[in-house]
Design an enzyme around this catalytic site. Structure first.
Site, PDB file in Angstrom:
ATOM      1  N   ARG A 142     -25.445   2.574  -1.818  1.00 52.19           N
ATOM      2  CA  ARG A 142     -25.640   3.998  -1.551  1.00 52.19           C
ATOM      3  C   ARG A 142     -27.099   4.405  -1.695  1.00 52.19           C
ATOM      4  NH1 ARG A 142     -19.926   5.775  -4.412  1.00 52.19           N
ATOM      5  NH2 ARG A 142     -18.731   5.584  -2.482  1.00 52.19           N
ATOM      6  N   LYS A 158       0.144   0.759   2.598  1.00 50.92           N
ATOM      7  CA  LYS A 158       1.243   1.702   2.847  1.00 50.92           C
ATOM      8  C   LYS A 158       1.037   2.587   4.062  1.00 50.92           C
ATOM      9  CE  LYS A 158       2.872   2.267  -1.866  1.00 50.92           C
ATOM     10  NZ  LYS A 158       2.961   3.236  -2.962  1.00 50.92           N
ATOM     11  N   GLY A 180     -12.733   1.056   1.733  1.00 53.03           N
ATOM     12  CA  GLY A 180     -13.193   0.229   0.617  1.00 53.03           C
ATOM     13  C   GLY A 180     -12.755  -1.218   0.727  1.00 53.03           C
ATOM     14  N   GLY A 232     -13.206   8.248   1.784  1.00 55.92           N
ATOM     15  CA  GLY A 232     -12.413   9.430   2.126  1.00 55.92           C
ATOM     16  C   GLY A 232     -12.882  10.133   3.396  1.00 55.92           C
TER      17      GLY A 232
HETATM   18  P1  ADP Z   1      -8.830   0.437   2.690  1.00 57.37           P
HETATM   19  O1  ADP Z   1      -9.318   0.524   1.261  1.00 57.37           O
HETATM   20  O2  ADP Z   1      -9.740  -0.404   3.534  1.00 57.37           O
HETATM   21  O3  ADP Z   1      -8.551   1.789   3.295  1.00 57.37           O
HETATM   22  P2  ADP Z   1      -6.101   0.024   1.874  1.00 57.37           P
HETATM   23  O4  ADP Z   1      -6.450   0.435   0.494  1.00 57.37           O
HETATM   24  O5  ADP Z   1      -5.256   0.927   2.680  1.00 57.37           O
HETATM   25  O6  ADP Z   1      -7.429  -0.362   2.689  1.00 57.37           O
HETATM   26  O7  ADP Z   1      -5.296  -1.351   1.836  1.00 57.37           O
HETATM   27  C1  ADP Z   1      -5.767  -2.531   1.245  1.00 57.37           C
HETATM   28  C2  ADP Z   1      -4.694  -3.206   0.438  1.00 57.37           C
HETATM   29  O8  ADP Z   1      -3.549  -3.514   1.215  1.00 57.37           O
HETATM   30  C3  ADP Z   1      -5.190  -4.523  -0.103  1.00 57.37           C
HETATM   31  O9  ADP Z   1      -5.222  -4.444  -1.508  1.00 57.37           O
HETATM   32  C4  ADP Z   1      -4.187  -5.543   0.383  1.00 57.37           C
HETATM   33  O10 ADP Z   1      -3.873  -6.514  -0.586  1.00 57.37           O
HETATM   34  C5  ADP Z   1      -2.977  -4.699   0.683  1.00 57.37           C
HETATM   35  N1  ADP Z   1      -2.072  -5.358   1.643  1.00 57.37           N
HETATM   36  C6  ADP Z   1      -2.338  -5.723   2.899  1.00 57.37           C
HETATM   37  N2  ADP Z   1      -1.288  -6.352   3.449  1.00 57.37           N
HETATM   38  C7  ADP Z   1      -0.301  -6.388   2.519  1.00 57.37           C
HETATM   39  C8  ADP Z   1       1.052  -6.880   2.497  1.00 57.37           C
HETATM   40  N3  ADP Z   1       1.582  -7.500   3.557  1.00 57.37           N
HETATM   41  N4  ADP Z   1       1.742  -6.722   1.361  1.00 57.37           N
HETATM   42  C9  ADP Z   1       1.186  -6.103   0.296  1.00 57.37           C
HETATM   43  N5  ADP Z   1      -0.058  -5.602   0.253  1.00 57.37           N
HETATM   44  C10 ADP Z   1      -0.796  -5.733   1.351  1.00 57.37           C
END
Ligand code: ADP
Ligand code: MG
Length: 399
Positions: free
Chosen positions: A38, A199, A357, A380
């Site tokens: 940053r 999710k 992230g 965000g």
């Molecule tokens: P970002 O931070 O890039 O927005 P998210 O926080 O939405 O991404 O998602 C990342 C998380 O999703 C990771 O910790 C990863 O382990 C988890 N993940 C991805 N695929 C699966 C899966 N099939 N089952 C459980 N967790 C998963």
């Protein structure tokens, strides 16, 4: 695209006071800064203004002090790091408005830089109190916003100041807005989006918006399970939000109506336990997942098919890993597709923009991040932009 003033629109700033909103919310552990990304992002704007002879006052928040002075969240803690990265001396001012700041401005020479205290020590910051904005503005001549990552908040120093002083986008803000415009605002078609992560519920609005914007929506990660289950597939003990089946169906319907092709994995990597290289690891068709297995990554043939989709596209926007990439070998699909995107970008056939992230961590892990056209570290704000929302901090810069 939003039209906004940049540093190119500034006249002579010699001796003028620039109030520059930056992101200095640095990750720290035991009093030491663990990542200076940053600070590095803010350097071009700071150096440019200082070298043009302005007195540069940096405004930033740090942590969540909720309108109180909290000594452990003073921005004085990051001064040494900023000095190091900037390679210049930086003064610290323990206020953001009033006579103490005025006095500091008197002491600063042209081209000098100071960091003001954590803006969130004042309740008016998060309340976007116009009186606070006016008080801060009283010590400055113009306002520069270089903190895209805070632009989804309408706070006094991210939004309010733009209404009381001439306002400009800093170089980092400008780069971010230009890249995001190339990815979703005004993209070269066909456009693909990769959305993964844990999710569906955390990215519902992203999915809803993207199906109206892109030609191909690639869904991976845990959220793909929710879509598969909604389609009647037994996903065993995979992470899955069964209560969102109707929502998933609705998103697929909307995609259909908008002419967006949704790609769900047809083969997957499964195992009975969530551990590195588990003995029960296997790859199978999505219809063959056993009741005691969980889906942890997209399978090899599905990834190849997804790579072929990217080869037909000119623009890619990516948020969310395709699998549980932190644990081997569930990083394979993410790594493979990231490298395909990186190669296509290098060849000049793809504009690729990614953010989030865990996404940035995954792309770094794949060694692909530096080849992407643009990587947003905004979190965000990046997600809200992917939801098609107008960001108040950006809107306020509009001309
Ligand atoms: P970002 O931070 O890039 O927005 P998210 O926080 O939405 O991404 O998602 C990342 C998380 O999703 C990771 O910790 C990863 O382990 C988890 N993940 C991805 N695929 C699966 C899966 N099939 N089952 C459980 N967790 C998963
Ligand atoms: Mg995350």
């Amino acid at each position: 695209m939003t039209r906004f003033r940049t540093l190119d629109d500034l006249g002579d700033v010699t001796g003028k006071v620039a109030l520059v909103r930056v992101d200095l919310n640095l990750p720290m552990q035991d009093g030491a800064v663990t990542d200076d990304t940053r600070v590095r992002a803010a350097v071009p704007t700071i150096v440019e203004l200082a070298d043009k002879g302005a007195k540069v006052l940096l405004l930033a928040h740090f942590g969540r002090p909720k309108g109180e002075r909290v000594s452990t969240q003073s921005l004085s803690m990051v001064v040494a790091e900023v000095q190091k990265v900037l390679g210049r001396e930086v003064m610290f001012v323990p206020e953001i408005a009033g006579p103490v700041v005025a006095q500091a401005v008197g002491i600063l020479g042209n081209g000098d830089v100071a960091i003001l205290e954590n803006t969130r020590f004042w309740k008016g910051e998060e309340a976007n109190d116009p009186e606070l904005a006016k008080a801060i503005a009283a010590n400055g001549d113009f306002y520069v916003n270089d903190a895209f990552s805070a632009a989804h908040r309408a706070h006094a120093t991210t939004e309010g100041l733009a209404h009381v002083l001439p306002a400009y986008a800093g170089r980092s803000m400008e780069a971010e807005l230009t890249a995001l415009d190339k990815a979703l605002g005004n993209p070269v078609k066909p456009v693909a989006a990769v959305v993964g992560g844990a999710k569906v519920s955390s990215k519902l609005d992203v999915l809803k918006h993207l199906v109206t914007q892109v030609d191909h929506l690639i869904i991976g990660g845990g959220m793909a399970n929710t879509f598969l289950a909604a389609g009647g597939i037994d996903v065993g003990k995979s992470l899955c939000e069964h209560d969102l089946a109707a929502t998933a169906e609705e998103i697929l319907d909307n995609a259909d109506k908008a002419g967006c092709t949704v790609h769900l994995p047809y083969d997957v990597v499964v195992s009975k336990e969530f551990a590195a290289n588990p003995p029960s690891l296997r790859e199978c068709n999505v219809h063959e997942v056993a009741a005691d297995e969980m889906i942890l990554d997209v399978g090899a043939s599905a990834v190849e098919a997804l790579a072929d989709v990217l080869k037909t596209c000119r623009t890619l926007v990516w948020n969310g890993p395709l699998g549980a990439f932190e644990t081997e070998p569930f990083d394979k699909a993410t790594v493979a597709l990231a490298r395909t995107a990186a190669a296509l970008t290098r060849e000049g056939s793809l504009v690729s923009v990614a953010g989030g992230g865990d996404t940035v961590a995954a792309l770094n892990h794949a060694g692909a991040a530096s080849d992407f056209t643009y990587i947003s570290t905004a979190g965000g704000a990046f997600l809200e932009w992917m939801e098609g929302k107008e960001l108040p901090g950006v809107k306020a810069l509009e001309i």
